[in-house]
Design a protein around this motif. Structure first.
Motif, PDB file in Angstrom:
ATOM      1  N   ALA A   4       0.841  -1.201   0.000  1.00 51.45           N
ATOM      2  CA  ALA A   4       0.000   0.000   0.000  1.00 51.45           C
ATOM      3  C   ALA A   4       0.875   1.250   0.000  1.00 51.45           C
ATOM      4  O   ALA A   4       0.578   2.241  -0.678  1.00 51.45           O
ATOM      5  CB  ALA A   4      -0.932  -0.008   1.212  1.00 51.45           C
ATOM      6  N   ALA A   5       2.002   1.179   0.741  1.00 51.86           N
ATOM      7  CA  ALA A   5       2.916   2.327   0.785  1.00 51.86           C
ATOM      8  C   ALA A   5       3.535   2.603  -0.582  1.00 51.86           C
ATOM      9  O   ALA A   5       3.962   3.713  -0.872  1.00 51.86           O
ATOM     10  CB  ALA A   5       4.021   2.068   1.811  1.00 51.86           C
ATOM     11  N   LYS A   6       3.575   1.565  -1.410  1.00 54.10           N
ATOM     12  CA  LYS A   6       4.115   1.747  -2.779  1.00 54.10           C
ATOM     13  C   LYS A   6       3.011   2.128  -3.759  1.00 54.10           C
ATOM     14  O   LYS A   6       3.228   2.151  -4.966  1.00 54.10           O
ATOM     15  CB  LYS A   6       4.767   0.433  -3.240  1.00 54.10           C
ATOM     16  CG  LYS A   6       6.112   0.165  -2.565  1.00 54.10           C
ATOM     17  CD  LYS A   6       6.613  -1.228  -2.900  1.00 54.10           C
ATOM     18  CE  LYS A   6       7.224  -1.302  -4.275  1.00 54.10           C
ATOM     19  NZ  LYS A   6       8.664  -1.301  -4.302  1.00 54.10           N
ATOM     20  N   GLY A   7       1.824   2.374  -3.243  1.00 61.07           N
ATOM     21  CA  GLY A   7       0.728   2.848  -4.088  1.00 61.07           C
ATOM     22  C   GLY A   7      -0.119   1.731  -4.689  1.00 61.07           C
ATOM     23  O   GLY A   7      -0.963   1.974  -5.553  1.00 61.07           O
ATOM     24  N   ILE A   8       0.096   0.496  -4.203  1.00 59.56           N
ATOM     25  CA  ILE A   8      -0.688  -0.635  -4.741  1.00 59.56           C
ATOM     26  C   ILE A   8      -1.998  -0.755  -3.955  1.00 59.56           C
ATOM     27  O   ILE A   8      -2.005  -0.659  -2.720  1.00 59.56           O
ATOM     28  CB  ILE A   8       0.141  -1.938  -4.667  1.00 59.56           C
ATOM     29  CG1 ILE A   8       1.283  -1.831  -5.674  1.00 59.56           C
ATOM     30  CG2 ILE A   8      -0.716  -3.178  -4.907  1.00 59.56           C
ATOM     31  CD1 ILE A   8       2.322  -2.902  -5.572  1.00 59.56           C
ATOM     32  N   ASN A   9      -3.081  -0.960  -4.696  1.00 55.95           N
ATOM     33  CA  ASN A   9      -4.379  -1.096  -4.038  1.00 55.95           C
ATOM     34  C   ASN A   9      -4.514  -2.506  -3.471  1.00 55.95           C
ATOM     35  O   ASN A   9      -4.498  -3.483  -4.225  1.00 55.95           O
ATOM     36  CB  ASN A   9      -5.483  -0.825  -5.078  1.00 55.95           C
ATOM     37  CG  ASN A   9      -6.821  -0.700  -4.406  1.00 55.95           C
ATOM     38  OD1 ASN A   9      -7.033  -1.237  -3.313  1.00 55.95           O
ATOM     39  ND2 ASN A   9      -7.733   0.007  -5.039  1.00 55.95           N
ATOM     40  N   VAL A  10      -4.629  -2.630  -2.153  1.00 56.69           N
ATOM     41  CA  VAL A  10      -4.658  -3.971  -1.538  1.00 56.69           C
ATOM     42  C   VAL A  10      -6.078  -4.409  -1.188  1.00 56.69           C
ATOM     43  O   VAL A  10      -6.284  -5.389  -0.462  1.00 56.69           O
ATOM     44  CB  VAL A  10      -3.726  -4.058  -0.297  1.00 56.69           C
ATOM     45  CG1 VAL A  10      -2.279  -3.847  -0.702  1.00 56.69           C
ATOM     46  CG2 VAL A  10      -4.149  -3.084   0.794  1.00 56.69           C
ATOM     47  N   GLY A  11      -7.063  -3.708  -1.705  1.00 54.47           N
ATOM     48  CA  GLY A  11      -8.460  -4.113  -1.503  1.00 54.47           C
ATOM     49  C   GLY A  11      -8.813  -4.149  -0.024  1.00 54.47           C
ATOM     50  O   GLY A  11      -8.521  -3.220   0.727  1.00 54.47           O
ATOM     51  N   LYS A  12      -9.397  -5.297   0.407  1.00 56.78           N
ATOM     52  CA  LYS A  12      -9.841  -5.419   1.806  1.00 56.78           C
ATOM     53  C   LYS A  12      -8.818  -6.176   2.659  1.00 56.78           C
ATOM     54  O   LYS A  12      -9.122  -6.668   3.748  1.00 56.78           O
ATOM     55  CB  LYS A  12     -11.182  -6.146   1.835  1.00 56.78           C
ATOM     56  CG  LYS A  12     -12.333  -5.338   1.231  1.00 56.78           C
ATOM     57  CD  LYS A  12     -13.656  -5.801   1.804  1.00 56.78           C
ATOM     58  CE  LYS A  12     -14.825  -4.873   1.686  1.00 56.78           C
ATOM     59  NZ  LYS A  12     -14.776  -3.773   0.756  1.00 56.78           N
ATOM     60  N   SER A  13      -7.601  -6.267   2.167  1.00 54.20           N
ATOM     61  CA  SER A  13      -6.557  -7.011   2.891  1.00 54.20           C
ATOM     62  C   SER A  13      -6.242  -6.373   4.235  1.00 54.20           C
ATOM     63  O   SER A  13      -6.385  -5.158   4.404  1.00 54.20           O
ATOM     64  CB  SER A  13      -5.257  -7.013   2.082  1.00 54.20           C
ATOM     65  OG  SER A  13      -5.460  -7.547   0.810  1.00 54.20           O
ATOM     66  N   LEU A  14      -5.757  -7.204   5.163  1.00 51.15           N
ATOM     67  CA  LEU A  14      -5.231  -6.694   6.427  1.00 51.15           C
ATOM     68  C   LEU A  14      -4.079  -5.744   6.094  1.00 51.15           C
ATOM     69  O   LEU A  14      -3.105  -6.131   5.452  1.00 51.15           O
ATOM     70  CB  LEU A  14      -4.709  -7.862   7.272  1.00 51.15           C
ATOM     71  CG  LEU A  14      -3.924  -7.511   8.525  1.00 51.15           C
ATOM     72  CD1 LEU A  14      -4.871  -7.016   9.610  1.00 51.15           C
ATOM     73  CD2 LEU A  14      -3.154  -8.714   9.040  1.00 51.15           C
ATOM     74  N   CYS A  15      -4.233  -4.487   6.510  1.00 50.60           N
ATOM     75  CA  CYS A  15      -3.244  -3.479   6.098  1.00 50.60           C
ATOM     76  C   CYS A  15      -3.351  -2.293   7.048  1.00 50.60           C
ATOM     77  O   CYS A  15      -4.451  -1.888   7.416  1.00 50.60           O
ATOM     78  CB  CYS A  15      -3.565  -3.032   4.673  1.00 50.60           C
ATOM     79  SG  CYS A  15      -2.501  -1.702   4.101  1.00 50.60           S
ATOM     80  N   GLU A  16      -2.211  -1.756   7.478  1.00 49.19           N
ATOM     81  CA  GLU A  16      -2.253  -0.578   8.348  1.00 49.19           C
ATOM     82  C   GLU A  16      -1.797   0.628   7.518  1.00 49.19           C
ATOM     83  O   GLU A  16      -0.610   0.938   7.464  1.00 49.19           O
ATOM     84  CB  GLU A  16      -1.417  -0.817   9.597  1.00 49.19           C
ATOM     85  CG  GLU A  16      -1.885  -2.084  10.299  1.00 49.19           C
ATOM     86  CD  GLU A  16      -1.710  -2.086  11.804  1.00 49.19           C
ATOM     87  OE1 GLU A  16      -1.479  -1.023  12.389  1.00 49.19           O
ATOM     88  OE2 GLU A  16      -1.833  -3.183  12.367  1.00 49.19           O
ATOM     89  N   HIS A  17      -2.794   1.259   6.866  1.00 52.93           N
ATOM     90  CA  HIS A  17      -2.482   2.339   5.922  1.00 52.93           C
ATOM     91  C   HIS A  17      -1.741   3.499   6.580  1.00 52.93           C
ATOM     92  O   HIS A  17      -0.927   4.156   5.948  1.00 52.93           O
ATOM     93  CB  HIS A  17      -3.775   2.835   5.264  1.00 52.93           C
ATOM     94  CG  HIS A  17      -4.364   1.813   4.333  1.00 52.93           C
ATOM     95  ND1 HIS A  17      -3.956   1.667   3.028  1.00 52.93           N
ATOM     96  CD2 HIS A  17      -5.300   0.853   4.539  1.00 52.93           C
ATOM     97  CE1 HIS A  17      -4.626   0.674   2.461  1.00 52.93           C
ATOM     98  NE2 HIS A  17      -5.450   0.159   3.363  1.00 52.93           N
ATOM     99  N   ASP A  18      -2.014   3.737   7.877  1.00 48.59           N
ATOM    100  CA  ASP A  18      -1.363   4.875   8.541  1.00 48.59           C
ATOM    101  C   ASP A  18       0.134   4.630   8.786  1.00 48.59           C
ATOM    102  O   ASP A  18       0.834   5.523   9.258  1.00 48.59           O
ATOM    103  CB  ASP A  18      -2.091   5.240   9.844  1.00 48.59           C
ATOM    104  CG  ASP A  18      -2.250   4.057  10.769  1.00 48.59           C
ATOM    105  OD1 ASP A  18      -2.223   2.907  10.256  1.00 48.59           O
ATOM    106  OD2 ASP A  18      -2.377   4.254  11.981  1.00 48.59           O
ATOM    107  N   LEU A  19       0.599   3.419   8.479  1.00 47.31           N
ATOM    108  CA  LEU A  19       2.028   3.142   8.660  1.00 47.31           C
ATOM    109  C   LEU A  19       2.806   3.225   7.341  1.00 47.31           C
ATOM    110  O   LEU A  19       3.946   2.762   7.246  1.00 47.31           O
ATOM    111  CB  LEU A  19       2.216   1.760   9.296  1.00 47.31           C
ATOM    112  CG  LEU A  19       1.692   1.652  10.739  1.00 47.31           C
ATOM    113  CD1 LEU A  19       1.769   0.222  11.239  1.00 47.31           C
ATOM    114  CD2 LEU A  19       2.487   2.569  11.670  1.00 47.31           C
ATOM    115  N   ALA A  20       2.161   3.823   6.336  1.00 47.97           N
ATOM    116  CA  ALA A  20       2.795   3.904   5.012  1.00 47.97           C
ATOM    117  C   ALA A  20       4.127   4.659   5.078  1.00 47.97           C
ATOM    118  O   ALA A  20       5.121   4.246   4.456  1.00 47.97           O
ATOM    119  CB  ALA A  20       1.850   4.581   4.021  1.00 47.97           C
TER     120      ALA A  20
END
Ligand SMILES: Nc1ncnc2c1ncn2[C@@H]1O[C@H](COP(=O)(O)OP(=O)(O)O)[C@@H](O)[C@H]1O
Ligand SMILES: O=C(OP(=O)(O)O)[C@H](O)COP(=O)(O)O
Length: 399
Positions: free
Chosen positions: A229-245
Motif C-alpha cells: 500500500a505504501a508503494k501505491g498498490i491497491n490492496v483491496g480489503k486485505s489486512l493493512c495498516e495504511h497509517d504506517l505507510a
C-alpha cells in the motif's frame, strides 16, 4: 550472555510463594488451544519449583484485551492445556490481584500450582503501574521470569515485579538466550529474514534496524500489504495498516542505504471470505480486486522466497507468509518451511524461527524439529536480533 540469577541460586524454597511469569499466549481456535509449544517450554521451570516444595503461582497475559475482563481472553480457556502438559492439577483464580487471588494463594499446599487470570485484565499491567505491581507482589515471596517471548514488554508482570521481589530467570529464559546467542550471535552471511504475520504496528518499527543486520528481508503476510500500500498498490480489503505507510517507506529507504534487498510479493492468493476453503484465485499484486483480500502470497512469490532461502547461510523467521490456519492459505508458509527444513538438514542453512503462530505454522508443516532452533518468541526474538535491550531480561541482569 546477560548474567542473572537462575533457579540454581534458589535454595530451600519449601513453602515459598513463587510468582512465575510465563507466556501462555497460545493459538486458540473454537475455544481450544491448537499449539502447546509455549506451555511445554515453561513446564520444566514450573515442575522444578513445585517439586522443590514451592507454591507456584503462574502469571501470564493472553491476547490483547483492552484493560478489562473479556471472556474470549480468559486464561480459563488455556488452563486445561496447562494441566494436561504438566500432568498435575492446576488451580485457577478469577483475578490476578485482590481477594480472589489472595484467597487462592492462601489455599495452596506446598508443591501445588495456581494459574491467575490474565494480567492484561488490568490497565496497570501494560502501564507498569506501581500500585498494580505492588498488588501482584503481595502474593509472592520470590519472582521468576520464564517468559522470554514477552521480555520486550516493560509491563508490571514482566519488568515491574523484579524491582519488588528477589528475581530469577527461569529455565526457558536461560535456554532461549543461550540458543539464540549460539545460533545467531555471529551469523554466517548471507542472512535472510522472513517477516510476516499480523502484528504489523508492533513489529514494523524494528524492521528499521533489522535491515541493517540482514542481507535480504522477505516480507509476507499482513506486513506485506502495508508495504505494498505504501508503494501505491491497491490492496483491496486485505489486512493493512495504511497509517504506517510513511514508516514502511522509511524502512525501504533504510534498506536501500544498507544494501539489504527487500522482497515483496509479486502475486497473491485472494479471497472474499476469511475461512477455510473459501473460493480463491491467484492475481498479480497490482490486480487485487477492491472487494477481495490477500490471504497468502502467490506461486511466483513463493519461488522468490525459496530462492532466498536457497542462497542464504542463515535464516531468521517470524510471522507466517499467509493465513496458514485456514487451508489452502497455508501453501506459501508450508512451502517455505519445507524448503528451509531441507536446506537445514542438508547442512546448508542455519534456520532460526520464532513466534507463537510461527511455531504453530512449523508444527502444522511438520518440520519444527528440522529447524536449527525454534524460539517461543516472535517480537522479542526480532528485538534481540536488532540488538535492542529487552526490559524483562535487563531488569534480571541488574539485580
Ligand atoms: N495475509 C494475511 N491476512 C490476514 N492474516 C494473516 C495474513 N498473513 C498472516 N496472517 C496471520 O498472522 C497471524 C500471525 O501473526 P503474528 O502474531 O505476527 O505471528 P507470531 O505469533 O508468529 O509472532 C496468523 O494468525 C495468520 O493467520
Ligand atoms: O505472542 C507474543 O508475541 P509474538 O506474537 O511476537 O510471538 C507474546 O506473548 C507478546 O504478546 P504481545 O505482542 O501482545 O505483547
Amino acid at each position: 550472555m546477560p548474567s542473572f540469577k537462575t533457579l540454581d541460586d534458589l535454595n530451600d524454597i519449601t513453602g515459598k510463594r513463587v510468582l512465575v511469569r510465563v507466556d501462555l499466549n497460545v493459538p486458540v481456535k473454537d475455544g481450544k488451544v491448537t499449539d502447546t509449544t509455549r506451555i511445554e517450554r515453561v513446564a520444566p521451570t514450573i515442575t522444578e519449583l513445585a517439586d522443590k516444595g514451592a507454591k507456584v503461582i503462574l502469571l501470564a497475559h493472553f491476547g490483547r484485551p483492552k484493560g478489562g475482563p473479556e471472556a474470549e481472553f480468559s486464561l480459563s480457556i488455556v488452563a486445561p492445556s496447562v494441566e494436561a502438559v504438566l500432568d498435575r492439577r492446576v488451580h485457577f483464580a478469577s483475578d490476578c490481584i485482590g481477594d480472589a487471588a489472595a484467597k487462592a494463594v492462601a489455599g495452596l499446599e506446598n508443591g501445588e500450582v495456581l494459574l491467575l487470570e490474565n494480567t492484561r485484565f488490568h490497565k496497570g499491567e501494560e502501564k507498569n503501574d506501581p500500585d498494580f505491581v505492588r498488588a501482584l507482589a503481595a502474593n509472592g515471596d520470590i519472582y521468576v521470569n520464564d517468559a522470554f517471548s514477552a521480555a520486550h514488554r516493560a509491563h508490571a508482570s514482566t519488568e515491574g515485579l523484579a524491582h519488588l521481589l528477589p528475581a530469577y530467570a527461569g529455565r526457558t529464559m536461560q535456554a532461549e538466550l543461550e540458543a539464540l546467542e549460539k545460533g545467531l550471535g555471529q551469523p554466517k552471511r548471507p542472512v535472510v529474514a522472513i517477516v510476516g504475520g499480523a502484528k504489523v504496528s508492533s513489529k514494523i518499527d524494528l524492521l528499521k534496524n533489522l535491515v541493517k543486520k540482514v542481507d535480504g528481508l522477505v516480507i509476507g503476510g499482513g506486513m506485506a500489504n502495508t508495504f505494498l500500500a505504501a508503494k501505491g498498490i491497491n490492496v483491496g480489503k486485505s489486512l493493512c495498516e495504511h497509517d504506517l505507510a510513511d514508516t514502511a517507506r522509511e524502512i525501504m529507504a533504510e534498506a536501500a542505504k544498507a544494501g539489504c534487498e527487500i522482497v515483496l510479493p509479486v502475486d497473491g492468493v485472494v479471497a472474499r471470505e476469511f475461512k477455510a476453503g473459501a473460493a480463491n484465485e491467484v492475481v498479480a499484486i497490482d490486480k487485487i480486486p477492491a472487494d477481495a483480500m490477500v490471504l497468502d502470497v502467490g506461486p511466483a512469490s513463493i519461488k522468490a522466497v525459496n530462492a532466498w532461502i536457497g542462497k542464504a547461510e542463515t535464516l531468521v523467521w517470524n510471522g507466517p507468509l499467509g493465513a496458514f490456519e485456514i487451508e489452502p492459505f497455508d501453501t506459501a508458509t508450508v512451502s517455505a518451511a519445507n524448503h528451509a527444513a531441507e536446506e537445514t538438514k542438508a547442512g546448508k542453512l542455519v534456520s532460526v524461527a520464532g513466534g507463537g503462530d510461527t511455531v504453530s505454522a512449523l508444527n502444522h508443516a511438520g518440520v519444527a524439529d528440522d529447524f536449527s532452533y525454534v524460539s517461543t518468541a516472535g517480537g522479542a526474538f526480532l528485538e534481540w536480533m536488532e540488538g535492542k535491550p529487552l526490559p524483562g531480561v535487563d531488569v534480571l541482569s541488574a539485580k
